[in-house]
Design an enzyme around this catalytic site. Structure first.
Site, short mmCIF file in Angstrom:
data_model
loop_
_atom_site.label_atom_id
_atom_site.label_comp_id
_atom_site.label_asym_id
_atom_site.label_seq_id
_atom_site.Cartn_x
_atom_site.Cartn_y
_atom_site.Cartn_z
N GLY A 45 -38.58 8.38 -13.66
CA GLY A 45 -37.97 8.18 -15.21
C GLY A 45 -39.47 7.90 -16.22
N GLN A 65 -44.38 6.40 -23.54
CA GLN A 65 -45.73 6.59 -22.12
C GLN A 65 -46.28 8.31 -22.40
OE1 GLN A 65 -42.60 5.57 -18.41
NE2 GLN A 65 -44.51 5.71 -17.84
N CYS A 87 -45.29 3.07 -11.50
CA CYS A 87 -45.17 3.31 -12.94
C CYS A 87 -46.17 4.79 -13.07
CB CYS A 87 -45.38 2.18 -13.98
SG CYS A 87 -44.82 3.20 -15.72
N LEU A 88 -45.69 5.37 -13.50
CA LEU A 88 -46.48 6.80 -13.88
C LEU A 88 -47.64 6.55 -14.46
CD1 LEU A 88 -43.69 9.75 -14.29
CD2 LEU A 88 -45.26 8.90 -12.43
N HIS A 120 -36.81 -1.06 -15.76
CA HIS A 120 -37.75 -0.35 -15.90
C HIS A 120 -38.28 0.55 -17.36
CE1 HIS A 120 -41.74 0.48 -13.82
NE2 HIS A 120 -41.91 1.87 -14.88
N GLU A 121 -37.82 1.68 -17.84
CA GLU A 121 -37.55 2.90 -18.91
C GLU A 121 -36.76 1.44 -20.15
OE1 GLU A 121 -39.37 4.68 -17.81
OE2 GLU A 121 -38.94 5.01 -15.81
N HIS A 133 -39.59 -0.67 -21.25
CA HIS A 133 -40.80 0.21 -21.59
C HIS A 133 -40.81 0.99 -23.26
CE1 HIS A 133 -43.70 2.06 -18.82
NE2 HIS A 133 -42.64 2.24 -18.19
#
Length: 154
Positions: free
Chosen positions: A49, A54, A91-92, A133-134, A137
């Site tokens: 995701g 991000q 997480c990226l 999670h997204e 963000h």
């Protein structure tokens, strides 16, 4: 449509802590950004995701693919949640950092799709975890804020 890979913002980049703004209109610019985000996610190890912040854009946009197909979401919001699950997340934007935390087991998310149509997604398990999670963000919340125990990468 040409696709551009975007640079993923990491660690202490202040944009990750800012609240994203709603998208007023789903147009070609938004569709291109969603496509770029999807390609960026797919070209990054462990990418399931990605939120627009991000890649440095404070708009309420999310892409996700937990193996059941690509979701492109505009202005997503969780309208229902139930149960709980203990999950391991990374997480990226925080490469190499993994933690155990509690997420809802089931969520219902309302959003617009890339055509600007209202959609509702019911998600359980890994997809519920990913969407929570997204969407966090988009509020400037990072998974590390909710970690109950850090773990080593599997």
């Amino acid at each position: 449509m040409l696709v551009a890979l975007r640079e993923i913002r990491t660690f202490e980049d202040e944009i990750l802590r800012k609240k994203s703004k709603a998208v007023a209109k789903v147009d070609d610019k938004i569709r291109q950004l969603l496509e770029d985000m999807a390609e960026t996610m797919y070209h990054t190890p462990n990418g399931g995701g990605l939120a627009a912040c991000q890649v440095g854009i404070l708009r309420r946009l999310v892409v996700a693919d937990m193996g059941e197909g690509l979701l492109k979401l505009v202005n997503p919001e969780i309208t229902e949640q139930e149960g709980e699950q203990t999950v391991i997340e990374g997480c990226l934007s925080y490469p190499g950092v993994w933690g155990k935390l509690i997420r809802p087991y089931r969520v219902v998310v309302r959003a617009l799709n890339e055509k600007g149509e209202q959609i509702t997604i019911e998600a359980v398990g890994d997809l519920a975890k990913c969407l929570c999670h997204e969407i966090d963000h988009l509020e400037g919340i990072i998974f590390t804020d909710k970690v109950i125990e850090y773990v080593k990468a599997e």
